[in-house]
Design a protein around this motif. Structure first.
Motif, PDB file in Angstrom:
ATOM      1  N   ASP A   1      -6.216  -1.832  -5.120  1.00 23.93           N
ATOM      2  CA  ASP A   1      -5.735  -2.452  -3.876  1.00 23.93           C
ATOM      3  C   ASP A   1      -6.900  -3.177  -3.188  1.00 23.93           C
ATOM      4  OD1 ASP A   1      -4.419  -3.150  -1.562  1.00 23.93           O
ATOM      5  OD2 ASP A   1      -3.936  -1.100  -0.951  1.00 23.93           O
TER       6      ASP A   1
ATOM      7  N   THR B   1       0.836  -1.199   0.000  1.00 21.35           N
ATOM      8  CA  THR B   1       0.000   0.000   0.000  1.00 21.35           C
ATOM      9  C   THR B   1       0.875   1.255   0.000  1.00 21.35           C
ATOM     10  OG1 THR B   1      -1.857  -1.130   1.041  1.00 21.35           O
ATOM     11  CG2 THR B   1      -1.752   1.256   1.352  1.00 21.35           C
TER      12      THR B   1
ATOM     13  N   GLU C   1      -8.456  -0.814   2.721  1.00 18.41           N
ATOM     14  CA  GLU C   1      -8.483   0.190   3.788  1.00 18.41           C
ATOM     15  C   GLU C   1      -9.537   1.247   3.515  1.00 18.41           C
ATOM     16  OE1 GLU C   1      -3.843  -0.192   4.698  1.00 18.41           O
ATOM     17  OE2 GLU C   1      -4.922  -0.492   2.849  1.00 18.41           O
TER      18      GLU C   1
HETATM   19 MG    MG Z   1      -2.202  -2.977   1.880  1.00 18.49          MG
END
Ligand code: MG
Ligand code: ADP
Length: 233
Positions: free
Chosen positions: A121, A38, A63
């Motif tokens: 992601d 990330t 996230e």
């Molecule tokens: Mg990550």
């Protein structure tokens, strides 16, 4: 014909791939949790926006917005400022709200904002949650490959350079969604392993089409300014 390069701006990385990712390509960034994927992706977008005014989009199924803003701010990266300047879009989607139209919505956003640097992601979370005719959790290799070809085909036509994050499992498999390795131009792998009593991160460029890529394993450091790739002489 020379390949146009998109530099990540991550110290020590770009020289491993002749100056950056091939423009318009999709590169898989794989590694187990906590390796720094990330962070790598945030640094790629932040540098693009601040150094060359390239518009980026971070699509996160992992996230939430606040977590991403906080992770970036630790390194002095003000993502909200970039959003206000129109240089960054943060799109967070919870896995349970991924629907048939999610990929289409992402593509529309990229077109609308003329996104030059895209981060997904993660591809792993998208892949296991994208609904197919067989049902949400039964994504066959075939339908996943189909989905990726269509999605990445469209992204490439728009000249967007994409970083696809993939969660590798601890068993040493490159990526749980192995199909993704076939459709991406390149694979960058990060590991987090013990050397005696110390854990350390390292980075390896597994492949990069149209590139004479470096093949060494490089120590990866998380510094106060973000990731730094080192070289052992
Ligand atoms: Mg990550
Ligand atoms: N400011 C920091 N300094 C040093 N290490 C950090 C810092 N912030 C995060 N980390 C490390 O980075 C890890 C998370 O990186 P992240 O990019 O979220 O990993 P991934 O996406 O691969 O799961 C944390 O587990 C922590 O070990």
């Amino acid at each position: 014909m020379t390949t146009e390069r998109v530099p990540t701006g991550i110290p020590g990385f770009d020289k491993l791939v002749q100056g950056g990712f091939p423009k318009g390509s999709a590169v898989l960034l794989s590694g187990t949790p906590g390796t720094g994927k990330t962070l790598f992706a945030l640094q790629y977008l932040y540098n693009g926006a601040t150094k060359s005014k390239e518009r980026g989009a971070y699509v996160s199924f992992e996230e939430n917005r606040q977590e991403l803003l906080e992770q970036a701010s630790q390194f002095g990266w003000d993502l909200e400022k970039l959003e206000k300047e129109g240089l960054l879009s943060i799109i967070t989607v919870t896995p349970d709200s991924i629907g048939r139209s999610t990929a289409k919505e992402i593509l529309e956003l990229i077109q609308e904002h003329k996104v030059q640097r895209l981060v997904i992601d993660s591809l792993t979370t998208l892949a296991v949650n994208v609904p197919t005719r067989e049902g949400p959790s039964e994504v066959s290799g075939y339908s996943m490959a189909n989905f990726l070809y269509r999605f990445l085909g469209t992204v490439k036509k728009m000249d967007t350079t994409t970083l696809l994050i993939s969660q590798a499992s601890d068993e040493g498999v490159l990526a749980s969604d192995t199909v993704s390795a076939f459709v991406s131009t390149g694979v960058v792998h990060i590991t987090f392993e013990s050397l005696g009593s110390q854990y350390s991160r390292s980075l390896l460029v597994r492949k990069m089409r149209r590139t004479r890529n470096d093949e060494d394993i490089h120590p990866l450091e998380i510094s106060a300014k973000g990731l730094v790739v080192h070289s052992i002489q």
